[in-house]
Scaffold this active site. Structure first.
Site, PDB file in Angstrom:
ATOM      1  N   GLU A  88      -1.995   6.877   1.260  1.00 29.00           N
ATOM      2  CA  GLU A  88      -2.956   6.649   0.162  1.00 29.00           C
ATOM      3  C   GLU A  88      -4.352   6.370   0.718  1.00 29.00           C
ATOM      4  O   GLU A  88      -5.346   6.553   0.020  1.00 29.00           O
ATOM      5  CB  GLU A  88      -2.494   5.475  -0.706  1.00 29.00           C
ATOM      6  CG  GLU A  88      -1.382   5.820  -1.676  1.00 29.00           C
ATOM      7  CD  GLU A  88      -1.840   6.776  -2.782  1.00 29.00           C
ATOM      8  OE1 GLU A  88      -2.769   6.429  -3.514  1.00 29.00           O
ATOM      9  OE2 GLU A  88      -1.250   7.866  -2.899  1.00 29.00           O
ATOM     10  N   SER A 134      -0.573   3.444   4.873  1.00 33.98           N
ATOM     11  CA  SER A 134      -0.170   4.417   3.858  1.00 33.98           C
ATOM     12  C   SER A 134      -1.077   5.642   3.813  1.00 33.98           C
ATOM     13  O   SER A 134      -2.299   5.546   4.004  1.00 33.98           O
ATOM     14  CB  SER A 134      -0.207   3.724   2.484  1.00 33.98           C
ATOM     15  OG  SER A 134      -0.137   4.671   1.448  1.00 33.98           O
ATOM     16  N   TYR A 168      -5.052  -9.585  -6.920  1.00 32.24           N
ATOM     17  CA  TYR A 168      -3.763  -9.958  -6.333  1.00 32.24           C
ATOM     18  C   TYR A 168      -3.360  -8.940  -5.261  1.00 32.24           C
ATOM     19  O   TYR A 168      -2.911  -9.308  -4.168  1.00 32.24           O
ATOM     20  CB  TYR A 168      -2.700 -10.041  -7.431  1.00 32.24           C
ATOM     21  CG  TYR A 168      -1.324 -10.311  -6.880  1.00 32.24           C
ATOM     22  CD1 TYR A 168      -0.960 -11.585  -6.455  1.00 32.24           C
ATOM     23  CD2 TYR A 168      -0.390  -9.286  -6.747  1.00 32.24           C
ATOM     24  CE1 TYR A 168       0.299 -11.830  -5.920  1.00 32.24           C
ATOM     25  CE2 TYR A 168       0.861  -9.515  -6.216  1.00 32.24           C
ATOM     26  CZ  TYR A 168       1.206 -10.790  -5.807  1.00 32.24           C
ATOM     27  OH  TYR A 168       2.437 -11.027  -5.261  1.00 32.24           O
ATOM     28  N   TYR A 181      -5.173  -0.558  -4.288  1.00 34.33           N
ATOM     29  CA  TYR A 181      -4.077  -0.588  -3.299  1.00 34.33           C
ATOM     30  C   TYR A 181      -4.524   0.061  -1.995  1.00 34.33           C
ATOM     31  O   TYR A 181      -4.357  -0.503  -0.906  1.00 34.33           O
ATOM     32  CB  TYR A 181      -2.852   0.141  -3.875  1.00 34.33           C
ATOM     33  CG  TYR A 181      -1.768   0.434  -2.854  1.00 34.33           C
ATOM     34  CD1 TYR A 181      -0.878  -0.562  -2.451  1.00 34.33           C
ATOM     35  CD2 TYR A 181      -1.640   1.703  -2.288  1.00 34.33           C
ATOM     36  CE1 TYR A 181       0.121  -0.292  -1.509  1.00 34.33           C
ATOM     37  CE2 TYR A 181      -0.652   1.981  -1.349  1.00 34.33           C
ATOM     38  CZ  TYR A 181       0.226   0.982  -0.966  1.00 34.33           C
ATOM     39  OH  TYR A 181       1.206   1.246  -0.033  1.00 34.33           O
TER      40      TYR A 181
END
Ligand code: NAP
Ligand code: F7E
Length: 331
Positions: free
Chosen positions: A135, A133, A101, A157
């Site tokens: 990240e 991001s 998702y 993510y």
């Protein structure tokens, strides 16, 4: 004529601050909202007066980053000047539980909007912002991280954000689109989602002080983050879309602090000692952690004239103050 902006993720932390900023600047702001069984618009409730009447400035439309037809239709109807793609399943820990998702909304979803820009024929005039991001730096390959630091994502993510980042660059180069990727380091506020570590801490500190909670369960306290104030970061997003040429920019504070440091700052604001309250819960650990983030915002300062004003200690204090006020009903 007022400029038209479209924001995906308008009900989130950044989307709500960006809507405030753009309305203040005289834009007509359109936001995509998801259908949900309970209302999820608390962060933009204060903008309700802009949703009606002769001087309307805010329009909300049902849509979803999973639904490309709704995106193409909306872009064709609205003919926006600027699009800010802020929508995401934005929780890193949760992305390990729902990787497919997360990839669909965060990675493919950005591709759906970019393709909708081309399909709807607005590619020549529109300016596009992608919410990338820090990240993406993950297991960092250099300290501090800049726009040219190699990426090493550590979560589904971050992998999905990397896809969106490269799609943004690819569409810029393939179609001459004005598209920017803002590589934003962690930014927080009283509107931060309650399951991110800073807000979880400031809410708990306020509740503990009020005698409504005793313990706070946390995971890894050793990771280091570069935390700034969300309200200042949305100004940077807007500035990226006002340049002559599109580019990619790091927004950060160039400071890094552990979760322990943030605990110190938040709890001491209320004369509390977090050691008396924080307990460890291993379920809050991640399969792979990002240990250290610190961003170099020199390019944003040079080219956008953007600089952060609020550092970690002040940020923790303003968040604690807001959560205290909310708890006592004075906000
Ligand atoms: P947030 O508070 O979690 O907000 C996310 C927004 O996306 C919400 O409005 C949410 O709607 C919406 N959304 C989620 N899934 C969607 C879908 N399938 N279709 C349409 N909308 C959907 O995130 P944030 O902190 O404001 O961050 C904004 C963006 O910047 C995100 O893309 C995030 O990944 C990225 N980012 C954040 C940070 C940070 O430190 N905050 C740093 C770098 C990048 P609901 O209200 O309906 O859930
Ligand atoms: O975790 C540690 C956790 O979830 C920060 C998102 O906005 O910023 C955010 O991602 C650190 C991690 O943010 C808990 O292990 C300890 O090391 O607040 P966080 P994040 O993962 O850095 C980036 C830039 C984004 O792009 C994301 O969308 O805190 N930690 N104990 C904890 N984290 C949480 N959430 N909850 C805990 O109990």
């Amino acid at each position: 004529m007022a400029k038209i902006a479209l924001i995906t993720g308008i009900t989130g932390q950044d989307g709500s601050y960006l809507a405030d900023l753009l309305i203040e600047k005289g834009y007509h702001v359109h936001g995509i909202v998801r259908r949900s069984s309970s209302m999820n618009r608390a962060r933009i409730d204060h903008l309700q007066r802009h949703e009606h009447g002769a001087d309307q400035r805010l329009w909300l439309h049902y849509g979803d980053l999973a639904d490309s037809v709704s995106l193409v239709k909306l872009l064709y109807q609205l003919q926006p000047d600027e699009i800010y793609n802020l929508a995401a399943q934005s929780h890193v820990r949760v992305s390990f539980d729902i990787p497919e998702y997360t990839a669909d909304i965060v990675g493919v979803g950005a591709g759906r909007i970019l393709e909708a820009i081309i399909e709807s024929g607005i590619g020549k005039k529109v300016r596009f912002y992608q919410a990338s991001s820090s990240e993406m730096f993950g297991k960092v390959q250099a300290v501090p991280q800049t726009e040219t630091t190699p990426f090493y994502p550590r979560s589904p993510y971050a992998c999905a954000k990397l896809m969106a980042h490269w799609l943004t660059i690819n569409y810029r180069e393939s179609y001459n689109l004005y598209a920017c990727s803002g590589i934003l380091f962690n930014h927080e506020s009283p509107r931060r989602g309650e399951s991110f570590v800073t807000r979880k801490i400031t809410i708990a500190a306020a509740r503990i002080k009020a005698g409504r909670q005793k313990d706070l369960y946390l995971g890894n306290l050793d990771s280091k983050r570069d935390w700034g104030y969300a309200k200042e970061y949305v100004e940077g997003m807007w500035r990226m879309l006002q340049q002559e040429q599109p580019g990619d920019y790091v927004l950060a504070t160039n400071e890094t602090h552990t979760i322990r440091d943030f605990l110190d700052a938040a709890f001491s604001r209320l004369n509390l000692d977090w050691h008396d309250h924080v307990k460890f819960d291993e379920r809050l650990l991640r399969p792979a952690e990002v240990d250290l983030l610190i961003g170099d915002y020199a390019k944003a300062k040079r080219e956008l004239g953007w600089e952060p004003q609020t550092r970690m200690q002040a940020l923790a204090e303003l968040m604690v103050d807001a959560d205290r006020a909310a708890l006592s009903g004075t906000s």
